[in-house]
Design an enzyme around this catalytic site. Structure first.
Site, PDB file in Angstrom:
ATOM      1  N   ASP A 166      30.707  28.944  52.155  1.00 32.06           N
ATOM      2  CA  ASP A 166      31.469  29.764  50.975  1.00 32.06           C
ATOM      3  C   ASP A 166      33.392  28.219  51.816  1.00 32.06           C
ATOM      4  O   ASP A 166      33.152  27.945  52.396  1.00 32.06           O
ATOM      5  CB  ASP A 166      32.166  30.303  51.684  1.00 32.06           C
ATOM      6  CG  ASP A 166      32.866  31.212  50.038  1.00 32.06           C
ATOM      7  OD1 ASP A 166      33.480  30.793  48.971  1.00 32.06           O
ATOM      8  OD2 ASP A 166      32.998  32.589  50.435  1.00 32.06           O
ATOM      9  N   LYS A 202      31.825  32.795  42.759  1.00 31.75           N
ATOM     10  CA  LYS A 202      30.801  31.916  43.302  1.00 31.75           C
ATOM     11  C   LYS A 202      29.899  32.081  44.333  1.00 31.75           C
ATOM     12  O   LYS A 202      28.501  32.513  44.386  1.00 31.75           O
ATOM     13  CB  LYS A 202      31.890  30.675  43.606  1.00 31.75           C
ATOM     14  CG  LYS A 202      32.763  30.657  42.949  1.00 31.75           C
ATOM     15  CD  LYS A 202      33.685  29.716  43.425  1.00 31.75           C
ATOM     16  CE  LYS A 202      34.675  30.188  44.143  1.00 31.75           C
ATOM     17  NZ  LYS A 202      35.261  30.861  43.411  1.00 31.75           N
ATOM     18  N   THR A 203      30.294  33.616  45.106  1.00 35.09           N
ATOM     19  CA  THR A 203      29.374  33.583  45.910  1.00 35.09           C
ATOM     20  C   THR A 203      27.636  34.661  45.353  1.00 35.09           C
ATOM     21  O   THR A 203      27.449  34.636  45.139  1.00 35.09           O
ATOM     22  CB  THR A 203      29.970  34.744  46.380  1.00 35.09           C
ATOM     23  OG1 THR A 203      30.774  34.514  47.280  1.00 35.09           O
ATOM     24  CG2 THR A 203      29.109  36.100  47.763  1.00 35.09           C
ATOM     25  N   THR A 246      37.468  27.087  46.399  1.00 34.08           N
ATOM     26  CA  THR A 246      38.671  26.607  45.239  1.00 34.08           C
ATOM     27  C   THR A 246      39.630  25.573  45.195  1.00 34.08           C
ATOM     28  O   THR A 246      40.074  25.708  44.398  1.00 34.08           O
ATOM     29  CB  THR A 246      39.849  28.105  45.705  1.00 34.08           C
ATOM     30  OG1 THR A 246      39.722  27.569  47.027  1.00 34.08           O
ATOM     31  CG2 THR A 246      38.726  29.195  45.667  1.00 34.08           C
TER      32      THR A 246
HETATM   33  N1  LIG Z   1      29.372  37.155  36.388  1.00 31.77           N
HETATM   34  C1  LIG Z   1      30.035  38.498  36.348  1.00 31.77           C
HETATM   35  N2  LIG Z   1      29.592  39.111  35.719  1.00 31.77           N
HETATM   36  C2  LIG Z   1      29.295  40.616  36.442  1.00 31.77           C
HETATM   37  N3  LIG Z   1      30.275  40.492  37.503  1.00 31.77           N
HETATM   38  C3  LIG Z   1      30.583  39.470  38.228  1.00 31.77           C
HETATM   39  C4  LIG Z   1      30.333  37.884  37.620  1.00 31.77           C
HETATM   40  N4  LIG Z   1      30.772  37.466  38.236  1.00 31.77           N
HETATM   41  C5  LIG Z   1      31.648  37.697  39.228  1.00 31.77           C
HETATM   42  N5  LIG Z   1      31.316  39.374  39.598  1.00 31.77           N
HETATM   43  C6  LIG Z   1      31.395  40.517  40.490  1.00 31.77           C
HETATM   44  O1  LIG Z   1      32.987  40.193  41.384  1.00 31.77           O
HETATM   45  C7  LIG Z   1      33.092  40.472  42.540  1.00 31.77           C
HETATM   46  C8  LIG Z   1      33.817  38.881  42.486  1.00 31.77           C
HETATM   47  O2  LIG Z   1      32.557  38.090  42.883  1.00 31.77           O
HETATM   48  P1  LIG Z   1      31.946  36.859  44.190  1.00 31.77           P
HETATM   49  O3  LIG Z   1      32.088  37.478  45.176  1.00 31.77           O
HETATM   50  O4  LIG Z   1      30.980  36.241  43.572  1.00 31.77           O
HETATM   51  O5  LIG Z   1      33.113  35.442  43.424  1.00 31.77           O
HETATM   52  P2  LIG Z   1      33.879  34.000  44.249  1.00 31.77           P
HETATM   53  O6  LIG Z   1      34.143  33.499  42.980  1.00 31.77           O
HETATM   54  O7  LIG Z   1      32.773  33.723  45.412  1.00 31.77           O
HETATM   55  O8  LIG Z   1      34.480  34.852  44.592  1.00 31.77           O
HETATM   56  P3  LIG Z   1      35.477  33.948  46.332  1.00 31.77           P
HETATM   57  O9  LIG Z   1      35.985  33.155  46.259  1.00 31.77           O
HETATM   58  O10 LIG Z   1      36.731  35.114  46.776  1.00 31.77           O
HETATM   59  O11 LIG Z   1      34.700  34.703  47.186  1.00 31.77           O
HETATM   60  C9  LIG Z   1      31.587  41.063  42.216  1.00 31.77           C
HETATM   61  O12 LIG Z   1      31.688  42.203  43.378  1.00 31.77           O
HETATM   62  C10 LIG Z   1      30.441  40.456  41.699  1.00 31.77           C
HETATM   63  O13 LIG Z   1      30.406  41.677  41.560  1.00 31.77           O
END
Ligand SMILES: Nc1ncnc2c1ncn2[C@@H]1O[C@H](COP(=O)(O)OP(=O)(O)OP(=O)(O)O)[C@@H](O)[C@H]1O
Length: 356
Positions: free
Chosen positions: A119, A74-75, A168
């Protein structure tokens, strides 16, 4: 390799630099464009269309809600929305916005076209949520000046912006807020082929030589989640480094991957200690369920929200747990995975939690 890969050229033997390297690794691993983003093809297509239409009309893209379990990107997607449109990005989070004033300070300082990422938007204060309705719809907020009978509300125009909210728990967002997003993306767990792609890319950036079957083994144990995939890969990197006496040319093979993942308590299905504690509590203390979320949370010693948002979605997805109106219930596959029989559960119900 992305531009960020150069950041990884640090001396991993220095503990301070090593932790900086880990952070740099996290940052460098984030895909910078939709084309680089692995998986979620439906969401990628939807976002691409939304961003292209906004670019053609030279306007700020509609507000976007990203919903799904932690670690699915998501981030990363919020950063991509800003990066693809060449727009600045402001990052905040629901828990940091506890008063309407906190939000007013952020909104009033946005520059035209800025992307505001919030977030955990479901954890924002209710008063701030109400301010956000008007801001999202009319790019305007009303600021209260003074107190009591003499208080007046002063309208303040905002620069047009795009809100990207991440949650989430989309179900906790009030309808008026949810309805003001032009598009809601539901992120799904990744399949193993996608995770292999994520891992191969990350191994390349880390300079780790790894066999194909070893990559597949990690992909099968990372709960469909890229963040966990990258974390396990770092532990495999450590294991390989140490067990080859620090050799630069060391290769991570299947045997080393299995040994590293076993050492870090990640089982064949990718369940970690908390997943197993939840399942074993349901099986042994509650005879397989049904058990209510709060009772389960107290028994495991974990927040109900963590169990609901982090643990359960994966257990439900792999068919170990079902949610019923009467509570959580272990499936026959769960009994099998944990090598237990339903009849035996009552005998074991007397076990203290520490024995689980
Ligand atoms: N589609 C993708 N391809 C490659 N790497 C990914 C992908 N999605 C996430 N990542 C990797 O996974 C890690 C976590 O991603 P991210 O922080 O964007 O998740 P999030 O959904 O925001 O998590 P949270 O809800 O815990 O903040 C990052 O280091 C990112 O590089």
């Amino acid at each position: 390799m992305t531009d960020g890969a150069d950041d990884l050229d640090l001396d991993l033997t220095d503990p301070v630099l090593a932790s900086e390297a880990e952070l740099a690794f996290e940052g460098a691993l984030r895909p910078r464009s939709l084309a680089e983003f692995v998986g979620q093809s439906r969401v990628r297509g939807q976002l691409q269309l939304l961003l292209s239409a906004a670019a053609l009309q030279q306007r700020t893209p509609d507000h976007i809600l990203l919903a799904g379990p932690p670690g699915l990107g998501k981030t990363t997607l919020a950063m991509i929305v800003a990066h693809e449109g060449g727009r600045p990005l402001r990052m905040s989070s629901g828990p940091a916005i506890q008063h309407a004033g906190d939000l007013a300070a952020i909104l009033s300082s946005l520059v035209p076209g800025e992307v505001l990422f919030i977030d955990e938007i479901h954890r924002m204060a209710r008063s701030a949520e109400e301010m956000l309705y008007l801001a999202m719809e009319d790019f305007r907020i009303d600021i209260m000046v003074g107190k009591g009978a003499g208080a007046t509300s002063v309208p303040l125009d905002l620069a047009p912006f795009t809100l990207v909210g991440a949650t989430t728990r989309a179900g906790l967002l009030p309808n008026p807020l949810r309805d003001r997003f032009g598009f809601t993306a539901h992120l799904e767990f990744y399949d193993e082929a996608e995770l292999e792609h994520v891992l191969t890319r990350a191994a390349g950036m880390l300079g780790l030589a790894i066999d194909g079957d070893a990559v597949a083994e990690i992909a099968g144990r990372c709960r469909g989640t890229p963040r966990i995939a990258n974390r396990l890969l770092r532990r495999v990197r450590d294991y390989t480094l140490v067990h080859s006496g620090g050799s630069e040319r060391a290769r991570a093979d299947l045997e080393r991957v299995r040994a590293a993942l076993d050492l870090y308590d990640v089982d064949a299905l990718g369940l970690d200690r908390l997943d197993r504690a939840v399942m074993e509590t349901i099986l042994t203390r509650f005879g397989g369920g049904p058990v209510g979320l709060n009772t389960l949370a107290v028994s495991v010693g974990e927040e109900a929200e963590t169990i609901e948002a982090v643990v359960e979605p994966f257990l439900v997805r792999i068919g170990l747990l079902t949610r019923t109106p009467r509570g959580r219930v272990a499936t026959p596959a769960a009994w099998r995975h944990f090598g237990r029989q339903p009849e035996a559960s009552e005998v074991e119900a007397a076990l203290p939690l520490d024995d689980l």
